[in-house]
Motif scaffolding. Structure first.
Motif, mmCIF file in Angstrom:
data_model
loop_
_atom_site.group_PDB
_atom_site.id
_atom_site.type_symbol
_atom_site.label_atom_id
_atom_site.label_comp_id
_atom_site.label_asym_id
_atom_site.label_seq_id
_atom_site.Cartn_x
_atom_site.Cartn_y
_atom_site.Cartn_z
ATOM 1 N N UNK A 203 24.405 26.219 79.477
ATOM 2 C CA UNK A 203 23.472 25.857 80.542
ATOM 3 C C UNK A 203 22.184 26.652 80.390
ATOM 4 N N UNK A 204 21.066 25.991 80.438
ATOM 5 C CA UNK A 204 19.778 26.620 80.172
ATOM 6 C C UNK A 204 19.121 27.103 81.462
ATOM 7 N N UNK A 205 18.039 27.879 81.295
ATOM 8 C CA UNK A 205 17.287 28.370 82.451
ATOM 9 C C UNK A 205 16.638 27.238 83.225
ATOM 10 N N UNK A 206 16.430 26.098 82.597
ATOM 11 C CA UNK A 206 15.865 24.940 83.299
ATOM 12 C C UNK A 206 16.902 24.275 84.202
ATOM 13 N N UNK A 207 18.171 24.541 83.909
ATOM 14 C CA UNK A 207 19.251 23.872 84.638
ATOM 15 C C UNK A 207 19.879 24.736 85.728
ATOM 16 N N UNK A 208 19.828 26.038 85.561
ATOM 17 C CA UNK A 208 20.436 26.946 86.542
ATOM 18 C C UNK A 208 19.518 28.122 86.809
ATOM 19 N N UNK A 209 19.636 28.671 88.031
ATOM 20 C CA UNK A 209 18.897 29.873 88.421
ATOM 21 C C UNK A 209 19.862 30.840 89.082
ATOM 22 N N UNK A 210 20.291 31.884 88.377
ATOM 23 C CA UNK A 210 21.128 32.900 89.019
ATOM 24 C C UNK A 210 20.303 33.697 90.036
ATOM 25 N N UNK A 211 20.864 33.881 91.232
ATOM 26 C CA UNK A 211 20.195 34.676 92.270
ATOM 27 C C UNK A 211 21.223 35.566 92.947
ATOM 28 N N UNK A 212 20.770 36.736 93.355
ATOM 29 C CA UNK A 212 21.657 37.769 93.879
ATOM 30 C C UNK A 212 21.980 37.545 95.349
#
Length: 322
Positions: A52-61
């Motif tokens: 999964x690429x950065x365009x598809x997912x955004x990890x957030x805390x």
């Protein structure tokens, strides 16, 4: 955000297990997923493992066991102008070997703090964003469990005790030391988990009653089957981690893979046929090839409107919404 941008789902606990594979299944449907997790490094590694690429997912805390962390997470979404089209309340802690309760920063027993209070606050803070969604209809989906539904065999198992939140005596008393159980009784770690998941299912029904007609948001829960080998069970004895999956695969026939469970979550989040609100979706306790999802009845505790209203009011007070 342009009209051509993908729809966006927030999934809590998306760095492993059902949450991770629900992320993968939604990305395959063209969605973008905010992976709301306690460990960003773990989330990034998990996403990379699945391609999964950065365009598809955004990890957030976010740490759902800390109310300030939940508020900071929502503020970060607002600062980044992230429009939310679906929220999946998936993350959970299960600490069955505790002899004494662990406490959240606010002093609440950690299973209820994380599984119930954290998601209750998050859902309320994101309701307005969901209401403005481009998705038709936007959906707020919560992972339930068979062990908290006494309408099913798994919910009747008396070890350590079935889910039972009593008359909410513990919440009424402020839910801080020495109180550690929602019903105000003696601490039982496994039961604390079941009680917190029962609260999840009650609150989904209560949100449906309060907000569905005026907002169009769909509020549902689901049980995707027994995913017996996820990180949820990492605090259980090693022997249990070996025996439990084998038992579910070969004896109860309730076992489902993490991939299939994630696909089922994505169905309830995104697919046609799951637009009805106020439903607990299930595929049954004994898995059958090709079986379709159905609406599973919930226990009298989960559907008691008076108890739901009181749980809502006490939860609002304890998380600082009232």
């Amino acid at each position: 955000m342009s009209q051509q941008a993908p729809l966006t789902a927030v999934i809590t606990g998306a760095s492993s297990g059902v949450g991770l594979y629900a992320t993968q299944a939604l990305v395959k449907r063209g969605w973008h997923v905010v992976m709301a997790c306690r460990n960003l490094s773990k989330a990034r590694q998990a996403a990379q493992m699945l391609g999964l690429s950065d365009r598809q997912v955004t990890p957030m805390l976010v740490d759902l066991g800390a109310l300030d962390s939940v508020r900071h997470f929502v503020h970060a979404l607002e600062e980044q102008s992230v429009a939310i089209d679906s929220l999946v309340c998936n993350a959970a802690v299960y600490l069955p070997r505790l002899k004494e309760p662990m406490r959240s920063p606010e002093g609440f027993e950690i299973s209820v703090a994380t599984n119930h209070f954290g998601h209750f606050l998050l859902a309320n803070l994101l309701l307005e964003s969901l209401r403005k969604s481009r998705c038709t209809p936007p959906r707020l989906i919560t992972l339930g469990t068979v062990t908290a539904n006494s309408e099913e065999f798994g919910g009747k198992v008396p070890i350590p005790a079935p889910a039972n939140i009593g008359n909410l005596e513990g919440l009424e008393a402020g839910f801080q030391a020495p109180v550690s159980m929602i019903d105000g009784k003696q601490f039982k770690a496994g039961k604390a988990y079941k009680d917190s998941k029962l609260c999840n299912m009650i609150m989904s029904r209560e949100m449906h009653q309060r907000f569905h007609a005026s907002t169009g948001i769909v509020f549902n829960t689901l049980y995707p089957g027994c995913v017996a080998d996820t990180a949820l069970f990492r605090e259980t004895p090693k022997a249990f981690q070996t025996i439990f999956p084998w038992f579910q695969k070969n004896i109860t026939k309730g076992y489902v893979t993490q991939t299939l469970a994630g696909e089922r979550v994505a169905q309830v989040v995104a697919d046609p046929g799951f637009e009805q609100s106020g439903v607990h979706w299930s595929w049954g306790n004994r898995q059958q090839e090709g079986r379709q999802a159905f609406s599973q009845p919930l226990s009298s505790q989960a559907t008691d409107r008076a108890k739901g209203e009181r749980l809502w009011a006490l939860s609002e007070r304890l998380v600082g919404l009232a």
